[in-house]
Design an enzyme around this catalytic site. Structure first.
Site, PDB file in Angstrom:
ATOM      1  N   HIS A  57       0.844  -1.201   0.000  1.00 38.39           N
ATOM      2  CA  HIS A  57       0.000   0.000   0.000  1.00 38.39           C
ATOM      3  C   HIS A  57       0.873   1.241   0.000  1.00 38.39           C
ATOM      4  CE1 HIS A  57       0.813  -0.433   4.279  1.00 38.39           C
ATOM      5  NE2 HIS A  57       0.246   0.719   4.545  1.00 38.39           N
ATOM      6  N   HIS A  59       1.299   4.032   1.847  1.00 37.34           N
ATOM      7  CA  HIS A  59       1.802   4.849   2.960  1.00 37.34           C
ATOM      8  C   HIS A  59       3.325   5.028   2.886  1.00 37.34           C
ATOM      9  CE1 HIS A  59      -1.957   4.175   5.678  1.00 37.34           C
ATOM     10  NE2 HIS A  59      -2.080   5.223   4.890  1.00 37.34           N
ATOM     11  N   ASP A  61       5.669   5.051   5.033  1.00 36.19           N
ATOM     12  CA  ASP A  61       6.547   4.121   5.759  1.00 36.19           C
ATOM     13  C   ASP A  61       6.589   2.734   5.100  1.00 36.19           C
ATOM     14  OD1 ASP A  61       3.887   3.706   6.654  1.00 36.19           O
ATOM     15  OD2 ASP A  61       4.587   2.743   8.481  1.00 36.19           O
ATOM     16  N   HIS A  62       5.994   2.611   3.930  1.00 42.89           N
ATOM     17  CA  HIS A  62       6.105   1.388   3.129  1.00 42.89           C
ATOM     18  C   HIS A  62       6.681   1.664   1.737  1.00 42.89           C
ATOM     19  CE1 HIS A  62       3.759  -1.313   5.854  1.00 42.89           C
ATOM     20  NE2 HIS A  62       3.476  -0.121   6.350  1.00 42.89           N
ATOM     21  N   HIS A 115      -7.542  -0.365   5.579  1.00 42.41           N
ATOM     22  CA  HIS A 115      -6.454   0.497   6.074  1.00 42.41           C
ATOM     23  C   HIS A 115      -6.202   1.601   5.040  1.00 42.41           C
ATOM     24  CE1 HIS A 115      -2.723   1.534   8.126  1.00 42.41           C
ATOM     25  NE2 HIS A 115      -2.056   1.376   6.992  1.00 42.41           N
ATOM     26  N   ASP A 134      -0.287  -3.763   6.195  1.00 43.76           N
ATOM     27  CA  ASP A 134      -0.915  -3.207   7.399  1.00 43.76           C
ATOM     28  C   ASP A 134      -2.386  -3.609   7.495  1.00 43.76           C
ATOM     29  OD1 ASP A 134       1.487  -2.054   8.006  1.00 43.76           O
ATOM     30  OD2 ASP A 134       0.841   0.019   7.716  1.00 43.76           O
ATOM     31  N   HIS A 172       4.512  -4.277  10.885  1.00 44.62           N
ATOM     32  CA  HIS A 172       4.939  -3.618  12.119  1.00 44.62           C
ATOM     33  C   HIS A 172       5.063  -4.600  13.288  1.00 44.62           C
ATOM     34  CE1 HIS A 172       4.382   0.607  10.783  1.00 44.62           C
ATOM     35  NE2 HIS A 172       3.445   0.078  10.011  1.00 44.62           N
TER      36      HIS A 172
HETATM   37 ZN   LIG Z   1      -0.027   1.800   6.458  1.00 43.60          ZN
END
Ligand SMILES: [Zn+2]
Length: 256
Positions: A57, A59, A61-62, A115, A134, A172
């Site tokens: 996805h 985001h 942080d990915h 998400h 996530d 995570h």
């Molecule tokens: Zn995420």
């Protein structure tokens, strides 16, 4: 057949990076790209050359490691069709029911919205590994940012139908906090009690609690158990449908 090599490593504050490698085909993928330097270091330690980035996805942080890694390795970036405009450097897009050939291993793609709206999960039926991003966490699930509670429940239900022995890699290390919440919802669940002990021992030794398995999540993750009578009773909704029970549990966790 020689197996799929998998290396998990921590990065950023609480993210996990994962490399997968097929020795016979000489291909290596990073599952998402949370942090360029951490992925590079893991590649160097393994002695592997990055050929793919497989994205769950959009985001940051990915995905924030993608531009630097792609510039250096010229790797192919494959990710969710519905978020193609939000994933930097994307070369190929996939959605529900698609397959992707990674060396000798085939991945099957599930749309798992909730998400984010376009989130996908990557399932490798042989050797039985799921990269859930996530969507599904060990003893938890992602926050429902973009989609609806009904969508997120449907996504979790879909992953819950995979074989019990499937290894689940998530984005995570939230497991200890998730465990505290899970115990509050289901204090009498013996599978959960046993798992909490194992989690505390692993974290005390500085070890990851990831991967888990679909079976362990079905037995102890309250979010995946929203269709079970004992969970419905525990949140005071004995006659509600599973999606409504899930929404109640997710709402409580958001305020936990
Ligand atoms: Zn995420």
């Amino acid at each position: 057949m020689q197996g799929l090599d998998i290396r998990l490593f921590p990065c950023l504050n609480d993210n996990y990076g994962v490399l997968i490698h097929d020795e016979a085909s000489g291909v290596t993928a990073s599952i998402d790209a949370p942090e360029e330097e951490a992925v590079e270091k893991a590649l160097q330690e393994a002695g592997w050359k990055l050929t793919h980035i497989l994205v769950t996805h959009h985001h940051a942080d990915h995905t924030q490691g993608i531009p630097g890694l792609k510039a250096k390795y010229g790797c192919k970036v494959v990710g969710p069709r519905a978020e193609a405009d939000k994933v930097p450097g994307i070369d190929e897009t996939l959605g529900e029911g698609d397959t992707f050939q990674f060396g000798r291993f085939e991945a099957r793609i599930f749309d798992t919205p909730g998400h984010t709206l376009g989130h996908i999960s990557w399932w490798f039926p042989d050797p039985g590994v799921l990269f859930a991003g996530d969507t599904l966490f060990a003893l938890g699930c992602g926050r429902v940012f973009e989609g609806t509670m009904d969508q997120m429940w449907a996504s979790l239900e879909k992953l819950g139908r995979l074989p019990r022995e499937t290894l689940v890699f998530c984005g995570h290390e939230y497991t200890q906090a998730n465990a505290k919440f899970a115990v509050m919802i289901e204090p009498d669940n013996i599978h959960l009690q046993a798992r909490v002990g194992e989690i505390e021992e692993k974290r005390a030794r500085g070890e990851p609690t990831v991967p888990s398995t679909i079976g362990a999540e079905l037995d102890s993750n309250p979010f995946l158990r929203a269709d079970r009578d004992d969970v419905k009773m525990a949140v005071g909704m004995p006659n509600a449908d599973a999606a409504a029970v899930f929404a109640k549990i997710r709402g409580r966790k958001d305020r936990f």
